[in-house]
Design an enzyme around this catalytic site. Structure first.
Site, PDB file in Angstrom:
ATOM      1  N   TYR A  64       0.872  -1.184   0.000  1.00 11.95           N
ATOM      2  CA  TYR A  64       0.000   0.000   0.000  1.00 11.95           C
ATOM      3  C   TYR A  64       0.907   1.232   0.000  1.00 11.95           C
ATOM      4  O   TYR A  64       1.467   1.624   1.007  1.00 11.95           O
ATOM      5  CB  TYR A  64      -0.941   0.014   1.211  1.00 11.95           C
ATOM      6  CG  TYR A  64      -1.902  -1.159   1.291  1.00 11.95           C
ATOM      7  CD1 TYR A  64      -2.154  -1.993   0.203  1.00 11.95           C
ATOM      8  CD2 TYR A  64      -2.587  -1.427   2.477  1.00 11.95           C
ATOM      9  CE1 TYR A  64      -3.035  -3.061   0.289  1.00 11.95           C
ATOM     10  CE2 TYR A  64      -3.477  -2.493   2.580  1.00 11.95           C
ATOM     11  CZ  TYR A  64      -3.687  -3.307   1.482  1.00 11.95           C
ATOM     12  OH  TYR A  64      -4.566  -4.367   1.592  1.00 11.95           O
ATOM     13  N   PRO A 215     -15.509  -5.148   2.702  1.00 11.40           N
ATOM     14  CA  PRO A 215     -16.759  -5.401   3.430  1.00 11.40           C
ATOM     15  C   PRO A 215     -17.916  -4.539   2.923  1.00 11.40           C
ATOM     16  O   PRO A 215     -19.078  -4.917   3.056  1.00 11.40           O
ATOM     17  CB  PRO A 215     -16.405  -5.055   4.884  1.00 11.40           C
ATOM     18  CG  PRO A 215     -15.227  -4.132   4.799  1.00 11.40           C
ATOM     19  CD  PRO A 215     -14.455  -4.600   3.595  1.00 11.40           C
ATOM     20  N   LEU A 216     -17.564  -3.395   2.313  1.00 15.72           N
ATOM     21  CA  LEU A 216     -18.608  -2.525   1.753  1.00 15.72           C
ATOM     22  C   LEU A 216     -18.661  -2.657   0.227  1.00 15.72           C
ATOM     23  O   LEU A 216     -19.211  -1.787  -0.451  1.00 15.72           O
ATOM     24  CB  LEU A 216     -18.357  -1.069   2.154  1.00 15.72           C
ATOM     25  CG  LEU A 216     -18.462  -0.796   3.655  1.00 15.72           C
ATOM     26  CD1 LEU A 216     -17.994   0.624   3.990  1.00 15.72           C
ATOM     27  CD2 LEU A 216     -19.893  -1.003   4.138  1.00 15.72           C
TER      28      LEU A 216
HETATM   29  N1  LIG Z   1      -6.161  -8.855   1.252  1.00 13.57           N
HETATM   30  C1  LIG Z   1      -6.389  -8.193   0.150  1.00 13.57           C
HETATM   31  O1  LIG Z   1      -6.002  -8.599  -0.934  1.00 13.57           O
HETATM   32  C2  LIG Z   1      -7.135  -6.881   0.238  1.00 13.57           C
HETATM   33  C3  LIG Z   1      -7.688  -6.299  -0.933  1.00 13.57           C
HETATM   34  C4  LIG Z   1      -8.387  -5.108  -0.794  1.00 13.57           C
HETATM   35  C5  LIG Z   1      -8.506  -4.500   0.442  1.00 13.57           C
HETATM   36  N2  LIG Z   1      -7.946  -5.092   1.554  1.00 13.57           N
HETATM   37  C6  LIG Z   1      -8.095  -4.515   2.908  1.00 13.57           C
HETATM   38  O2  LIG Z   1      -9.477  -4.379   3.155  1.00 13.57           O
HETATM   39  C7  LIG Z   1      -9.757  -3.042   3.596  1.00 13.57           C
HETATM   40  C8  LIG Z   1     -11.142  -2.641   3.144  1.00 13.57           C
HETATM   41  O3  LIG Z   1     -11.230  -2.644   1.732  1.00 13.57           O
HETATM   42  P1  LIG Z   1     -11.524  -1.338   0.870  1.00 13.57           P
HETATM   43  O4  LIG Z   1     -11.182  -0.134   1.661  1.00 13.57           O
HETATM   44  O5  LIG Z   1     -10.874  -1.526  -0.463  1.00 13.57           O
HETATM   45  O6  LIG Z   1     -13.095  -1.465   0.571  1.00 13.57           O
HETATM   46  P2  LIG Z   1     -14.413  -1.263   1.465  1.00 13.57           P
HETATM   47  O7  LIG Z   1     -14.072  -1.188   2.919  1.00 13.57           O
HETATM   48  O8  LIG Z   1     -15.402  -2.254   1.004  1.00 13.57           O
HETATM   49  O9  LIG Z   1     -14.935   0.156   0.950  1.00 13.57           O
HETATM   50  C9  LIG Z   1     -14.161   1.299   1.039  1.00 13.57           C
HETATM   51  C10 LIG Z   1     -14.856   2.392   0.218  1.00 13.57           C
HETATM   52  O10 LIG Z   1     -16.113   2.682   0.807  1.00 13.57           O
HETATM   53  C11 LIG Z   1     -16.191   4.068   1.132  1.00 13.57           C
HETATM   54  N3  LIG Z   1     -16.842   4.138   2.448  1.00 13.57           N
HETATM   55  C12 LIG Z   1     -16.384   3.608   3.623  1.00 13.57           C
HETATM   56  N4  LIG Z   1     -17.260   3.836   4.620  1.00 13.57           N
HETATM   57  C13 LIG Z   1     -18.289   4.531   4.071  1.00 13.57           C
HETATM   58  C14 LIG Z   1     -19.503   5.062   4.595  1.00 13.57           C
HETATM   59  N5  LIG Z   1     -19.826   4.925   5.881  1.00 13.57           N
HETATM   60  N6  LIG Z   1     -20.324   5.733   3.757  1.00 13.57           N
HETATM   61  C15 LIG Z   1     -20.011   5.881   2.451  1.00 13.57           C
HETATM   62  N7  LIG Z   1     -18.870   5.394   1.895  1.00 13.57           N
HETATM   63  C16 LIG Z   1     -18.023   4.723   2.694  1.00 13.57           C
HETATM   64  C17 LIG Z   1     -14.775   4.580   1.154  1.00 13.57           C
HETATM   65  O11 LIG Z   1     -14.723   5.912   0.709  1.00 13.57           O
HETATM   66  P3  LIG Z   1     -14.419   7.133   1.726  1.00 13.57           P
HETATM   67  O12 LIG Z   1     -12.931   7.182   1.894  1.00 13.57           O
HETATM   68  O13 LIG Z   1     -14.977   8.300   1.027  1.00 13.57           O
HETATM   69  O14 LIG Z   1     -15.146   6.829   3.006  1.00 13.57           O
HETATM   70  C18 LIG Z   1     -14.079   3.661   0.153  1.00 13.57           C
HETATM   71  O15 LIG Z   1     -14.201   4.165  -1.157  1.00 13.57           O
HETATM   72  C19 LIG Z   1      -8.642  -2.214   2.971  1.00 13.57           C
HETATM   73  O16 LIG Z   1      -8.470  -0.997   3.650  1.00 13.57           O
HETATM   74  C20 LIG Z   1      -7.468  -3.144   3.084  1.00 13.57           C
HETATM   75  O17 LIG Z   1      -6.902  -3.002   4.380  1.00 13.57           O
HETATM   76  C21 LIG Z   1      -7.281  -6.269   1.450  1.00 13.57           C
END
Ligand SMILES: NC(=O)c1ccc[n+]([C@@H]2O[C@H](COP(=O)([O-])OP(=O)(O)OC[C@H]3O[C@@H](n4cnc5c(N)ncnc54)[C@H](OP(=O)(O)O)[C@@H]3O)[C@@H](O)[C@H]2O)c1
Length: 292
Positions: A64, A215-216
């Site tokens: 990252y 998760p979202l």
């Molecule tokens: N192991 C792997 O290969 C892998 C791959 C991907 C991700 N990850 C991990 O999983 C974590 C979560 O994944 P992610 O961040 O990609 O996806 P996510 O948690 O499903 O969604 C994040 C997105 O949702 C928005 N969001 C979050 N809370 C919100 C709310 N209450 N209302 C409206 N929009 C909201 C965020 O934008 P805003 O910033 O505008 O809130 C961001 O664009 C990552 O941070 C990372 O640590 C791991």
């Protein structure tokens, strides 16, 4: 499904208690997970607010940024509060920013790469031992047993404490467990992406934490029209309903929603107080469906 106490902590590796609402730090990087965040003050403020609100598990990875995300965590939180568990990852190499066509990453599970990655993460995070070290992806040309042998040696040397895997199937987890204990599995999983339900069940049976990434659904579930009425009935936002559904799905689930907004962070943590009835859960699963 039975009642799941959302406030109960999950003990990673049977010994590190974490709040089941963690924080995924990947959003605190530049566009395409490349470079530092545009607003570093905001990134540090988000991390500090998460800790203030009781989060004690933070997920990151060396790719990252690369490197910037781990440094941001250190800059925001070092010296670390007692009980904070940072889970980082190694095994991927990022050549450039992720785009829709090209995620910009390749796998490397060799001893040379993993050892270098662990030393780098220890230095960037300013830690003597990494509480949770996850293999980001299995290298297709190196058997998992071989990479896990390197992880076991690093654990025995005291550089990492617990080991996790990411994007794996049950058979791969079992192969890894033939070499050493596995504490966590991080696979994609959310209300609309449920192909890993067998892995979730396996983790639950074996006291392994299941950490759903996206998760979202990368934010789509926070904007879901279909979930609007249920969210309204629960006095919650759709993002909170999506997170509450995961928390109620299994006591082995630890959440790491990602956000770069303090307002969204506070809202997401508020999902710990959202209670979905069995009827809400049925309706949600029927309405949103399994698109995996
Ligand atoms: N192991 C792997 O290969 C892998 C791959 C991907 C991700 N990850 C991990 O999983 C974590 C979560 O994944 P992610 O961040 O990609 O996806 P996510 O948690 O499903 O969604 C994040 C997105 O949702 C928005 N969001 C979050 N809370 C919100 C709310 N209450 N209302 C409206 N929009 C909201 C965020 O934008 P805003 O910033 O505008 O809130 C961001 O664009 C990552 O941070 C990372 O640590 C791991």
């Amino acid at each position: 499904m039975g009642m799941v106490t959302k406030s109960a902590k999950f003990k990673i590796g049977g010994e590190l208690p974490v709040c089941r609402m963690g924080y995924g730090a990947m959003q605190l990087t530049g566009p395409g997970v490349w470079g530092p965040p545009d607003d570093e003050d905001n990134a540090r403020a988000v991390l500090r607010r998460a800790i203030e609100l009781g989060v004690n598990f933070i997920d990151t990875a060396d790719v990252y940024g690369p490197d910037d995300n781990e440094r941001t965590i250190r800059d925001a939180l070092y010296p670390y509060p007692a009980g904070l568990v940072i889970g980082t990852k190694g095994g991927l190499v990022r050549a450039g920013p992720a785009t829709r066509e090209n995620p910009g990453i390749s796998m490397n599970g060799s001893e040379r790469h993993i050892r270098g990655a662990v030393e780098g993460s220890l230095r960037k995070l300013k830690l003597e031992c990494i509480d949770l070290y996850q293999l980001h992806r299995i290298d297709p040309v190196i058997p998992i047993e071989e990479t896990m042998g390197v992880f076991r040696a690093l654990r025995d040397e005291g550089k990492i404490r617990h080991v996790g895997l990411s994007e794996v199937g049950v058979e791969e987890i079992e192969r890894a467990r033939s070499v050493l204990e596995i504490a966590t599995v991080q696979n994609v999983y959310n209300l609309v992406t449920r192909m890993h339900e067998d892995v979730l069940a396996y983790c639950e049976q074996n006291m392994i934490a299941f950490i759903p990434f996206w998760p979202l659904h990368s934010g789509h579930l926070a904007r879901s029209e279909a979930m609007h009425d249920i969210a309204k009935r629960c006095g919650a936002t759709t993002a909170q309903v999506a997170l509450a559904w995961l928390l109620q799905k299994s006591p082995s689930i630890i959440l790491i929603p990602g956000t770069s907004s303090i307002e969204h962070l506070e809202q997401n943590i508020g999902a710990l107080d959202v209670e979905l009835s069995a009827a809400d859960i049925d309706a949600l699963e029927l309405m949103v469906g399994n698109q995996s």
